[in-house]
Design a protein around this motif. Structure first.
Motif, PDB file in Angstrom:
ATOM      1  N   LYS A 339      -1.772  18.745 -11.355  1.00 48.03           N
ATOM      2  CA  LYS A 339      -0.719  18.413 -10.388  1.00 48.03           C
ATOM      3  C   LYS A 339      -1.209  18.520  -8.949  1.00 48.03           C
ATOM      4  N   ASN A 340      -2.078  19.490  -8.672  1.00 40.32           N
ATOM      5  CA  ASN A 340      -2.600  19.625  -7.309  1.00 40.32           C
ATOM      6  C   ASN A 340      -3.435  18.415  -6.921  1.00 40.32           C
ATOM      7  N   VAL A 341      -4.206  17.898  -7.863  1.00 46.18           N
ATOM      8  CA  VAL A 341      -5.039  16.721  -7.592  1.00 46.18           C
ATOM      9  C   VAL A 341      -4.155  15.495  -7.382  1.00 46.18           C
ATOM     10  N   ILE A 342      -3.116  15.349  -8.218  1.00 49.02           N
ATOM     11  CA  ILE A 342      -2.179  14.224  -8.048  1.00 49.02           C
ATOM     12  C   ILE A 342      -1.600  14.230  -6.640  1.00 49.02           C
ATOM     13  N   LYS A 343      -1.147  15.395  -6.215  1.00 42.62           N
ATOM     14  CA  LYS A 343      -0.504  15.495  -4.899  1.00 42.62           C
ATOM     15  C   LYS A 343      -1.477  15.127  -3.777  1.00 42.62           C
ATOM     16  N   LYS A 344      -2.696  15.627  -3.864  1.00 47.33           N
ATOM     17  CA  LYS A 344      -3.675  15.336  -2.815  1.00 47.33           C
ATOM     18  C   LYS A 344      -4.036  13.855  -2.782  1.00 47.33           C
ATOM     19  N   VAL A 345      -4.173  13.242  -3.952  1.00 48.44           N
ATOM     20  CA  VAL A 345      -4.486  11.811  -4.010  1.00 48.44           C
ATOM     21  C   VAL A 345      -3.358  10.999  -3.400  1.00 48.44           C
ATOM     22  N   GLN A 346      -2.134  11.280  -3.796  1.00 48.62           N
ATOM     23  CA  GLN A 346      -1.003  10.487  -3.314  1.00 48.62           C
ATOM     24  C   GLN A 346      -0.672  10.783  -1.853  1.00 48.62           C
ATOM     25  N   ASP A 347      -0.876  12.014  -1.404  1.00 40.77           N
ATOM     26  CA  ASP A 347      -0.670  12.323   0.013  1.00 40.77           C
ATOM     27  C   ASP A 347      -1.662  11.549   0.877  1.00 40.77           C
ATOM     28  N   GLU A 348      -2.899  11.475   0.415  1.00 35.93           N
ATOM     29  CA  GLU A 348      -3.908  10.731   1.167  1.00 35.93           C
ATOM     30  C   GLU A 348      -3.567   9.248   1.204  1.00 35.93           C
ATOM     31  N   LEU A 349      -3.113   8.694   0.096  1.00 32.19           N
ATOM     32  CA  LEU A 349      -2.724   7.284   0.053  1.00 32.19           C
ATOM     33  C   LEU A 349      -1.539   7.014   0.976  1.00 32.19           C
ATOM     34  N   ALA A 350      -0.590   7.939   0.994  1.00 37.36           N
ATOM     35  CA  ALA A 350       0.570   7.777   1.874  1.00 37.36           C
ATOM     36  C   ALA A 350       0.146   7.773   3.341  1.00 37.36           C
ATOM     37  N   GLU A 351      -0.819   8.611   3.659  1.00 31.45           N
ATOM     38  CA  GLU A 351      -1.279   8.698   5.049  1.00 31.45           C
ATOM     39  C   GLU A 351      -2.125   7.493   5.446  1.00 31.45           C
ATOM     40  N   ILE A 352      -3.041   7.076   4.594  1.00 31.63           N
ATOM     41  CA  ILE A 352      -3.985   6.007   4.949  1.00 31.63           C
ATOM     42  C   ILE A 352      -3.387   4.624   4.745  1.00 31.63           C
ATOM     43  N   VAL A 353      -2.673   4.428   3.629  1.00 35.51           N
ATOM     44  CA  VAL A 353      -2.133   3.109   3.297  1.00 35.51           C
ATOM     45  C   VAL A 353      -0.695   2.965   3.789  1.00 35.51           C
ATOM     46  N   GLY A 354       0.122   3.972   3.518  1.00 36.25           N
ATOM     47  CA  GLY A 354       1.527   3.915   3.911  1.00 36.25           C
ATOM     48  C   GLY A 354       2.414   3.358   2.809  1.00 36.25           C
ATOM     49  N   PHE A 355       3.662   3.776   2.792  1.00 35.12           N
ATOM     50  CA  PHE A 355       4.582   3.351   1.732  1.00 35.12           C
ATOM     51  C   PHE A 355       5.063   1.912   1.897  1.00 35.12           C
ATOM     52  N   ASP A 356       4.806   1.320   3.055  1.00 36.36           N
ATOM     53  CA  ASP A 356       5.244  -0.056   3.287  1.00 36.36           C
ATOM     54  C   ASP A 356       4.069  -1.029   3.249  1.00 36.36           C
ATOM     55  N   ASN A 357       3.033  -0.654   2.526  1.00 35.64           N
ATOM     56  CA  ASN A 357       1.828  -1.473   2.522  1.00 35.64           C
ATOM     57  C   ASN A 357       1.155  -1.394   1.153  1.00 35.64           C
ATOM     58  N   ILE A 358       0.288  -2.359   0.874  1.00 36.41           N
ATOM     59  CA  ILE A 358      -0.508  -2.341  -0.352  1.00 36.41           C
ATOM     60  C   ILE A 358      -1.926  -1.886  -0.025  1.00 36.41           C
ATOM     61  N   VAL A 359      -2.649  -1.431  -1.034  1.00 34.65           N
ATOM     62  CA  VAL A 359      -4.027  -0.989  -0.829  1.00 34.65           C
ATOM     63  C   VAL A 359      -4.926  -2.207  -0.616  1.00 34.65           C
ATOM     64  N   GLU A 360      -5.719  -2.161   0.426  1.00 27.50           N
ATOM     65  CA  GLU A 360      -6.706  -3.196   0.682  1.00 27.50           C
ATOM     66  C   GLU A 360      -8.082  -2.540   0.788  1.00 27.50           C
ATOM     67  N   GLU A 361      -9.118  -3.344   0.696  1.00 28.03           N
ATOM     68  CA  GLU A 361     -10.457  -2.773   0.711  1.00 28.03           C
ATOM     69  C   GLU A 361     -10.784  -2.073   2.019  1.00 28.03           C
ATOM     70  N   SER A 362     -10.135  -2.469   3.098  1.00 29.47           N
ATOM     71  CA  SER A 362     -10.383  -1.809   4.385  1.00 29.47           C
ATOM     72  C   SER A 362      -9.934  -0.355   4.366  1.00 29.47           C
ATOM     73  N   HIS A 363      -9.022  -0.005   3.434  1.00 29.11           N
ATOM     74  CA  HIS A 363      -8.561   1.381   3.324  1.00 29.11           C
ATOM     75  C   HIS A 363      -9.564   2.272   2.582  1.00 29.11           C
ATOM     76  N   LEU A 364     -10.359   1.682   1.704  1.00 25.34           N
ATOM     77  CA  LEU A 364     -11.163   2.472   0.764  1.00 25.34           C
ATOM     78  C   LEU A 364     -12.120   3.462   1.428  1.00 25.34           C
ATOM     79  N   PRO A 365     -12.867   3.077   2.491  1.00 21.72           N
ATOM     80  CA  PRO A 365     -13.775   4.055   3.098  1.00 21.72           C
ATOM     81  C   PRO A 365     -13.069   5.271   3.683  1.00 21.72           C
TER      82      PRO A 365
END
Length: 524
Positions: A339-365
């Protein structure tokens, strides 16, 4: 006179049979010793590594289990950083330490840069005409340069970005259409990667009206068939004298799959040639097949044969699909059980990608934690636990032991990456260890760090790392960002593995997605 002297010597020798026997024995031993010395290098004077005793003819085969990496790790604990094992009639030498891996892939890399192809590998590579299984010679280096330049260069990876983005979005839509229904993560990852590679090689496929309208499905059948056939051990690989009988039918089955692949090739090549004649060679971006065909027809400068062309394409498909989808599945399994890993992964995605956006390759680095998750996944679950086997081109000495020419060398990366000497709590999944810069060590997939080299090291390092890394990160980031995941009722995540062409989960990861983003348009 000379005849009399000879007769006298012979008569005297016959009267003293003991001296004659001793003299004959000394002469015989000296002759054998001189002959042996001439046939070997000084290194062969070293003893063979220690190892378990096997049975006559079959060697250690009866004592092996289905998971060789587990068994070899136990043997390494008993016999040390290098040991020998006879499997059938073939001698195998297993290297199990950081220090000795540096010798094999660094100090003596050139001596150990050849392969020991198995029968399935020879069949799929058109008799080692590719990059993966070819001997370490000028032809292999030339093919590798073509692969790197035409597929894996930064410019070409950027040019194929639209393919990856399109296929990942298709996967997200497919999962969205199956909300609250169990989906197989390996299957959807495999399909995504295969579709991307098909477009890189064949562009958008064949022209309308072609007999091969759905190219991906045809390729999928061949690739899946090859993977299935290559999953198990082939007795003929360990008893070369039996290879001609093909007792398990591996060679026959694999050649059948390759005939299917050849048929696809013939149709697509015919279509490419006619397309080039119609449009000339200036319209639009060329796909990889068109580029390779131009190289084949080149009169001056570097060129390739049709056999090499086909072998190179097979390398791309086999090297890019099975291992990549397996690693996405392993990473997601490790995430979901913590659960701790899930939270860290999704928190990072929320910060870098945002909830109003899709993942693009520019986000990956920028997804540093997810990158650490993948590195930790590769540490614990390397897709090839022993990498591809090497074969010394001459008898060598490693750690004071002789490694004979003709033996098969396994680099036990699975054991090395779990060595408690270098890894704290080595069996635990701790992505943070790859975010720790205190040691100032280089943690990447280049193979320069002998503690971590899941893609190999030295001359035979896998060239497909840049594309594979982008695909894995993009697929998993999109799945974790777009959906919440749960297990079917009564199910638990099982991390048992099974040994095969790529190390996979014994029990497939089947999970249930639910919508995470509020904007439904982000799933279309």
């Amino acid at each position: 006179m000379s005849s009399n002297i000879y007769d006298t010597w012979w008569q005297q020798a016959l009267t003293n049979k003991y001296e004659l026997a001793c003299a004959s024995l000394v002469i015989m031993v000296m002759t054998l010793a001189i002959s042996w010395y001439k046939k070997t290098t000084t290194s062969s004077l070293a003893p063979l590594p220690p190892g378990p005793k096997g049975l006559p003819i079959v060697g250690y085969f009866p004592f092996l289990g289905p998971n060789l990496h587990h068994k070899f790790a136990k043997l390494a604990n008993h016999y040390g950083p290098i040991f020998k094992i006879y499997l059938g009639s073939k001698l195998h030498v297993v290297v199990n330490s950081v220090e000795l891996a540096k010798v094999v892939t660094g100090e003596q890399d050139e001596n150990f840069a050849n392969r020991d192809p198995h029968i399935a590998g020879l069949a799929t590579s058109y008799n080692a005409s590719d990059v993966a299984w070819a001997p370490n010679n000028a032809n292999r280096r030339h093919l590798r340069k073509i692969l790197v330049h035409e597929v894996l260069s930064n410019a070409n990876l950027e040019a194929s970005n639209s393919y990856r983005q399109h296929e990942v979005r298709k996967t997200v839509k497919y999962v969205y259409d199956n909300i609250n229904t169990a989906v197989d993560i390996n299957e959807i990852s495999f399909s995504t990667v295969l579709n991307v590679l098909t477009k890189i090689v064949w562009g958008k496929g064949l022209a309308k009206g072609s007999k091969y309208i759905n190219l991906s499905n045809d390729i999928r059948k061949v690739v899946s068939g090859v993977v299935e056939i290559a999953e198990g051990l082939n007795i003929s690989d360990f008893f070369p004298s039996l290879a001609r009988f093909d007792l398990q039918g591996v060679k026959k089955k694999m050649e059948g799959q390759m005939k299917q692949f050849d048929r696809i090739f013939e149709k697509t090549i015919e279509e490419r040639i006619s397309r080039a004649e119609v449009r000339g060679k200036v319209e639009g971006k060329k796909d990889l097949l068109e580029i390779l065909l131009e190289l084949k027809d080149q009169k001056t400068g570097p060129s390739i044969t049709m056999t090499q062309l086909k072998a190179l394409v097979v390398d791309i498909f086999l090297g890019g699909t099975d291992a990549t989808s397996a690693m996405v599945e392993w990473a997601m399994a490790e995430i979901l059980r913590n659960k701790n890993v899930i939270k860290k992964v999704q928190d990072e995605l929320a910060e870098i990608v945002g909830f109003d956006n899709i993942v693009e390759e520019s986000h990956l680095p920028k997804l540093k934690y997810l990158d650490a998750v993948f590195k930790e996944t590769f540490r614990l679950h390397p897709p090839l636990p022993f990498l591809l086997p090497r074969a010394p081109n001459q008898t060598c000495v490693v750690d004071g032991f002789s490694v004979p020419k003709g033996s098969t060398i396994f680099l036990n990366v699975w054991a090395i990456q779990r060595d408690p000497k270098y890894w704290d709590n080595p069996s635990e999944f701790i992505p943070e260890r790859f975010l720790n810069n205190e040691r100032l060590e280089k943690w990447d997939y280049s193979g320069t760090n002998p503690k971590f080299f899941p893609f190999g090291s030295g001359r035979r390092r896998c060239p497909g790392i840049p594309l594979g890394e982008k695909m894995m990160m993009h697929i998993l980031a999109s799945l974790m960002h777009s959906f919440e995941w749960s297990l079917p009722t009564g199910e638990e995540i099982d991390l048992s593995d099974k040994f095969g062409i790529a190390m996979k989960k014994k029990k497939p990861l089947v999970v249930i997605p639910s919508q995470r983003l509020t904007n439904k348009n982000l799933y279309m």
